[in-house]
Write a protein that holds these residues in place. Sequence first.
Motif, PDB file in Angstrom:
ATOM      1  N   GLY A   1      11.404 -13.102  -6.257  1.00 50.61           N
ATOM      2  CA  GLY A   1      10.005 -13.428  -6.286  1.00 50.61           C
ATOM      3  C   GLY A   1       9.315 -14.208  -5.229  1.00 50.61           C
ATOM      4  O   GLY A   1       8.145 -14.398  -5.153  1.00 50.61           O
TER       5      GLY A   1
ATOM      6  N   CYS B   1       9.826  -8.494  -7.663  1.00 46.34           N
ATOM      7  CA  CYS B   1       8.340  -8.491  -7.822  1.00 46.34           C
ATOM      8  C   CYS B   1       8.198  -9.935  -8.433  1.00 46.34           C
ATOM      9  O   CYS B   1       9.414 -10.689  -8.860  1.00 46.34           O
ATOM     10  CB  CYS B   1       7.777  -7.465  -8.646  1.00 46.34           C
ATOM     11  N   VAL B   2       7.036 -10.514  -8.557  1.00 45.04           N
ATOM     12  CA  VAL B   2       6.855 -11.648  -9.455  1.00 45.04           C
ATOM     13  C   VAL B   2       7.430 -11.640 -10.732  1.00 45.04           C
ATOM     14  O   VAL B   2       7.926 -12.539 -11.310  1.00 45.04           O
ATOM     15  CB  VAL B   2       5.322 -12.102  -9.162  1.00 45.04           C
TER      16      VAL B   2
ATOM     17  N   ALA C   1       8.804 -11.522 -14.214  1.00 47.67           N
ATOM     18  CA  ALA C   1       8.391 -12.303 -15.656  1.00 47.67           C
ATOM     19  C   ALA C   1       7.878 -13.850 -15.399  1.00 47.67           C
ATOM     20  O   ALA C   1       7.399 -14.460 -16.384  1.00 47.67           O
ATOM     21  CB  ALA C   1      10.006 -12.468 -16.418  1.00 47.67           C
ATOM     22  N   ALA C   2       8.167 -14.184 -14.180  1.00 49.57           N
ATOM     23  CA  ALA C   2       7.591 -15.449 -13.653  1.00 49.57           C
ATOM     24  C   ALA C   2       6.003 -15.605 -14.056  1.00 49.57           C
ATOM     25  O   ALA C   2       5.685 -16.588 -14.278  1.00 49.57           O
ATOM     26  CB  ALA C   2       7.973 -16.005 -12.430  1.00 49.57           C
ATOM     27  N   ARG C   3       5.233 -14.298 -13.498  1.00 49.45           N
ATOM     28  CA  ARG C   3       3.883 -14.659 -13.839  1.00 49.45           C
ATOM     29  C   ARG C   3       3.199 -13.261 -14.035  1.00 49.45           C
ATOM     30  O   ARG C   3       2.079 -12.890 -13.732  1.00 49.45           O
ATOM     31  CB  ARG C   3       3.432 -15.267 -12.581  1.00 49.45           C
ATOM     32  N   CYS C   4       3.837 -12.300 -14.781  1.00 48.89           N
ATOM     33  CA  CYS C   4       3.317 -10.929 -14.853  1.00 48.89           C
ATOM     34  C   CYS C   4       3.504 -10.424 -16.269  1.00 48.89           C
ATOM     35  O   CYS C   4       5.052 -10.628 -16.729  1.00 48.89           O
ATOM     36  CB  CYS C   4       3.788 -10.110 -13.990  1.00 48.89           C
ATOM     37  N   GLU C   5       2.451 -10.146 -17.203  1.00 49.22           N
ATOM     38  CA  GLU C   5       2.677  -9.724 -18.349  1.00 49.22           C
ATOM     39  C   GLU C   5       3.349  -8.415 -18.590  1.00 49.22           C
ATOM     40  O   GLU C   5       3.749  -7.846 -19.600  1.00 49.22           O
ATOM     41  CB  GLU C   5       1.526  -9.935 -19.203  1.00 49.22           C
TER      42      GLU C   5
ATOM     43  N   ASP D   1      14.082  -9.055 -16.852  1.00 49.25           N
ATOM     44  CA  ASP D   1      14.108 -10.164 -15.798  1.00 49.25           C
ATOM     45  C   ASP D   1      14.645 -10.070 -14.706  1.00 49.25           C
ATOM     46  O   ASP D   1      15.801  -9.759 -14.280  1.00 49.25           O
ATOM     47  CB  ASP D   1      15.260 -11.361 -16.605  1.00 49.25           C
ATOM     48  N   GLU D   2      13.697  -9.652 -13.689  1.00 47.27           N
ATOM     49  CA  GLU D   2      13.732  -9.028 -12.281  1.00 47.27           C
ATOM     50  C   GLU D   2      14.549  -9.938 -11.495  1.00 47.27           C
ATOM     51  O   GLU D   2      15.506  -9.578 -10.822  1.00 47.27           O
ATOM     52  CB  GLU D   2      12.360  -8.924 -11.732  1.00 47.27           C
TER      53      GLU D   2
ATOM     54  N   CYS E   1       5.560  -2.585  -7.631  1.00 47.84           N
ATOM     55  CA  CYS E   1       4.828  -3.548  -6.640  1.00 47.84           C
ATOM     56  C   CYS E   1       5.967  -3.657  -5.408  1.00 47.84           C
ATOM     57  O   CYS E   1       5.675  -4.154  -4.316  1.00 47.84           O
ATOM     58  CB  CYS E   1       4.732  -4.752  -7.116  1.00 47.84           C
TER      59      CYS E   1
ATOM     60  N   THR F   1      -5.825  -4.718 -19.319  1.00 51.07           N
ATOM     61  CA  THR F   1      -4.977  -5.635 -19.341  1.00 51.07           C
ATOM     62  C   THR F   1      -5.117  -6.400 -20.707  1.00 51.07           C
ATOM     63  O   THR F   1      -6.169  -7.000 -21.118  1.00 51.07           O
ATOM     64  CB  THR F   1      -4.722  -6.570 -18.129  1.00 51.07           C
ATOM     65  N   GLY F   2      -3.956  -6.719 -21.353  1.00 49.68           N
ATOM     66  CA  GLY F   2      -3.685  -7.354 -22.766  1.00 49.68           C
ATOM     67  C   GLY F   2      -4.254  -6.645 -23.883  1.00 49.68           C
ATOM     68  O   GLY F   2      -3.609  -6.602 -24.956  1.00 49.68           O
TER      69      GLY F   2
END
Lengths: 358, 431
Positions: free
Chosen positions: B100, B169-170, B172-176, B181-182, B217, B311-312
């Motif tokens: 990430g 990619c970013v 699980a740290a910041r993407c819904e 767990d990348e 991404c 989104t959401g």
Amino acid sequence: MAQATIRRAIECGVPDNKQYLHPKLAKNYGNWKYHDRPRPGVLHHVSHDADEVWTVRAGTQRQMDVWTIRKLCDIADQYAEGRVRFTIRSNIEFMVGDAAKVAPLIAALEKNGFPVGGTGNSVSMISHTQGWLHCDIPGTDASGVVKALMDDLYEEFRREEMPNRVHLSTSCCEINCGGQADIAIIIQHTKPPVINHDLVANACERPTVVARCPVAAIRPALVNGKPSLEVDEKKCICCGACYPPCPPMQINDPEHSKLAIWIGGKNSNARGKPTFMKMVTSGLPNNAPRWPEVGAVVKNILHVYKNDARPWERLSDWVERIGWPRFFEKTGLPFTKYLIDDWRGARVNLNASTHIRF
Amino acid sequence: MAKKPHPTPNLDQLESGPWPSFVTGLKRLAQDKDSVVDLLGHLEHSYQTRKGYWKGGTVGVIGYGGGVIPRFTEIKDAAGKPVFPDAAEFHTLRIMPPPGMHYDTATLRKFCDIWETHGTGLIAFHGQSGDIMFQGCTSENTQKAFDEINEMGFDMGGAGPSVRTSMSCVGAARCEQSCYDEAKAHRQVLNTFLDDIHRPALPYKFKFKFSGCPNDCMNSIQRADMAVIGTWRDNIRTDEALAKKWFAKHGMDELVNDVVARCPTKAIQIKDISKVRKAGNISSVAVNAEKALEIDNKDCVRCMHCINVMTGALATGTDKGATILVGGNRTLKIGDLMGTVVVPFMPLKEEEDYEKLVELGQAIIDFFAENALEHERTGEMIERIGLVNFLEGIGLEVDANMVSAPRTNPYVRADGWDDEVAKINARKAAA
């Protein structure tokens, strides 16, 4: 004198990123619910526990001097709890847990020359390669082309006004390290390699070079009494694959190494399946230091796409709707015989139907 | 103070304009570094003559066979002396980033200090394979710089015919939209292959890339030998409050034109709330008092489009994992190859799931090492031997998700048909 002990590498591999995560990201790891974009360059993520984080994205020159990096660190220390991350397109991101910090952070970045943007339907930073700065086989530069083009696309980076996101790439040879993109700029050599027969025998493993050629145009030969290689120039497709394993087969030429523009590459699975990009023009001059002819074509394609595509259409989606003839008509680019694929599997790219838009 | 700068009329033109200028950065470094003074002269010479002047060579650090990209100048005078002697050696160290690409400033500042001492002070975040590229140092300083970077807990990346540095990619740290767990997958897989990263001995390069969802991404499908792309098996989740909020802002035209009409498999319909189906494979969410979206998850191909737009309001399911695709790479040598499916779904939740991912990577690399020709990527190898031979080699069963259509020609010897049917039936019976 005792010899210094040889230090062995610690084979530690990929470091754990947990130690570097912004506290809000660490706390909400795997627990995000949705995001929105309050303004271009800013992402707002909300967790299932209603925790929030704002991300401010800024463009960089990618090849950064330590002064630039330290400046970015100063900004991160002041506003973003000393944490940053980089995107795949060399943008830098600062996370803040307080909405009130967003505006001052943006102001600090822009005051120091880092444009805030690159999110959503913007033209993001160009993914690129090394070029003349550091590569051993480049037909052109990378950082300079990118700088020149991003100067022109600066406002499109800072706004979200395109129909969908636009990814650009540049590549200094046909290996295309810059990668697939909505619009890609790639060197297209137009002449066979110029061989320095004095050097081939010592510099090149000849069977390897012969095997590299996609069209079997290279064969071993004795030239002026020396073992060398020769190229069947009628067969040669000027791809340059022989040059990396055999530098005496010079493929780069200041005049005849041209630039081609490709469009419609998409790696996302969103809507249609991922697509490869297609060559839409070539023959553009390698005109350092600012490559104005290339910039003009890219800007023209972007302009036509921006005005003509519907919301959420990537470049490939747009062309799929309007058809290739109208793409060439609207952009004014000439459709030449060189754009008709004749490589293996080419017939899938021919129109096997009467689907024609009039 | 460094030596006097060379005239750089071409590069000077890359200092104007609003985008951050790498030339301005180089000139700043050149105030203190003779190597950067000469680097600018070297680059200006390329701009004037429109050619590159670096050649490769062999430079490394003790114990590793790759990871340093050696560069020696080819701009020499009549006597064979470098015209830009302080940039005559200009090597790059490829260092693997954390998943990430997250950093704290203490780490970045330390990188700067090390590279200011031993190199030019020019660092690229990041190269196309994901490496942090420390650009420009002499052969002598390569080991010193690496030792200090290595002491920080960072390690050399790949170069040559090796497992290459990876990217994730970013996630699980910041993407819904993250479906596994990348970072965990990235580290667990890559750190299994350190020997293959540091000591190039494969037929050619091998790239892993990790994307948390089908938006991909990391651009893994077009360029990774093994692409791990997150996906889910159960129904799309919905959130009525967010759906109504979206609809109130965007309205029916956008819902129809941008969401429903853009679904690639027509899995989404707009219905009166009373007419929404109740079956187990249906997701639905009201957008106002009368109308609802109905999604038939059996028809959904998990493309992500509707989730990206709303989104959401719409979200990935919870039975998560990844699709594994093999064999992507760009043109050379046989033409562009997209990665193609070899595992339609692999759960990635429990520890043992991640161990299975590593085992699959191991099986693929072992097969590649044994069967690829020199300088042949996995996609080219599969093109040559056929997908079925590859699958049998690594012990995976065929699956109709691996093709966009069955064969369109009769050129196959099919006398094993009955045996294959019997095997499939036996498997079904055993399941």
